[in-house]
Design a protein around this motif. Structure first.
Motif, mmCIF file in Angstrom:
data_model
loop_
_atom_site.group_PDB
_atom_site.id
_atom_site.type_symbol
_atom_site.label_atom_id
_atom_site.label_comp_id
_atom_site.label_asym_id
_atom_site.label_seq_id
_atom_site.Cartn_x
_atom_site.Cartn_y
_atom_site.Cartn_z
ATOM 1 N N THR A 54 9.288 6.099 3.819
ATOM 2 C CA THR A 54 9.857 7.403 3.464
ATOM 3 C C THR A 54 9.845 8.343 4.663
ATOM 4 O OG1 THR A 54 7.735 8.158 2.552
ATOM 5 C CG2 THR A 54 9.319 7.203 1.005
ATOM 6 N N ILE A 89 4.506 2.402 2.052
ATOM 7 C CA ILE A 89 5.651 3.073 1.424
ATOM 8 C C ILE A 89 5.882 4.423 2.090
ATOM 9 C CG2 ILE A 89 6.471 4.116 -0.730
ATOM 10 C CD1 ILE A 89 4.972 1.775 -2.163
ATOM 11 N N ARG A 90 4.803 5.109 2.432
ATOM 12 C CA ARG A 90 4.920 6.403 3.109
ATOM 13 C C ARG A 90 5.595 6.242 4.472
ATOM 14 N NH1 ARG A 90 -0.144 8.021 3.006
ATOM 15 N NH2 ARG A 90 0.061 8.663 0.857
ATOM 16 N N SER A 118 0.823 -1.212 0.000
ATOM 17 C CA SER A 118 0.000 0.000 0.000
ATOM 18 C C SER A 118 0.858 1.264 0.000
ATOM 19 C CB SER A 118 -0.912 0.013 1.229
ATOM 20 O OG SER A 118 -0.149 0.211 2.398
ATOM 21 N N GLU A 119 0.244 2.317 -0.449
ATOM 22 C CA GLU A 119 0.915 3.615 -0.451
ATOM 23 C C GLU A 119 1.258 4.043 0.979
ATOM 24 O OE1 GLU A 119 -0.057 8.207 -1.654
ATOM 25 O OE2 GLU A 119 -0.934 6.611 -2.878
ATOM 26 N N SER A 120 0.380 3.711 1.926
ATOM 27 C CA SER A 120 0.640 4.113 3.314
ATOM 28 C C SER A 120 1.868 3.393 3.880
ATOM 29 C CB SER A 120 -0.580 3.863 4.200
ATOM 30 O OG SER A 120 -0.889 2.494 4.265
#
Length: 123
Positions: A108, A104-105, A100-102
C-alpha cells in the motif's frame, strides 16, 4: 537450489531517490538503481525465482519467509519484484493467510509513493 540466487538478492541495491516529490504522492516515477548491471542481475534472479516457484508448493514454502526481503526492492524502475512475490503466494491459501500486515503495508505504501501499478495490484 535457489539459495545462491537468494543470497545475491540480499546484496544492497542502491537507488536514487532524489527525484521524489512528496507533493506528487502516487504520481512519482520509480527510483532508479544506481548500478544498472546490478539491477539487471536482480531482475534475472527474480525471473528465475518466479519460474521456479510457479505451481511449485515446496518452493513457495521455502521462499515465503523472504517476501519481506524481496519487497525492499519494490519501486526500483524496471525491476519487477511484485510478480515474484505474487507467485510465491498464488493458489496457496495457507500462505495467503500468513502474509504479514507489514508486507501488505509495503504494497500500500508503494501504491501511495509510486502510484497504482498493475503488478502491485496482482498481489
Amino acid at each position: 537450489r535457489a539459495e545462491p540466487v537468494v543470497d545475491l538478492l540480499r546484496l544492497n541495491l542502491e537507488r536514487d531517490t532524489s527525484h521524489r516529490d512528496p507533493a506528487l504522492r502516487g504520481a512519482g516515477d520509480a527510483d532508479v538503481a544506481k548500478n544498472q548491471d546490478m539491477k539487471d542481475l536482480f531482475q534475472k534472479c527474480y525471473d528465475f525465482l518466479r519460474a521456479l516457484t510457479d505451481g511449485n508448493e515446496r518452493a513457495q514454502k521455502k521462499l515465503f519467509p523472504l517476501i519481506e526481503t524481496f519487497s525492499d526492492h519494490m519501486g526500483v524502475k524496471e525491476l519487477n519484484v511484485a510478480d515474484t512475490i505474487a507467485v510465491i503466494v498464488r493458489d496457496n491459501p495457507v500462505l495467503c493467510q500468513s502474509v504479514s500486515e507489514s508486507t501488505i503495508r509495503k504494497f500500500t505504501d508503494a501504491i501511495k509513493v509510486w502510484g497504482r501499478k498493475a503488478r502491485w495490484l496482482a498481489f
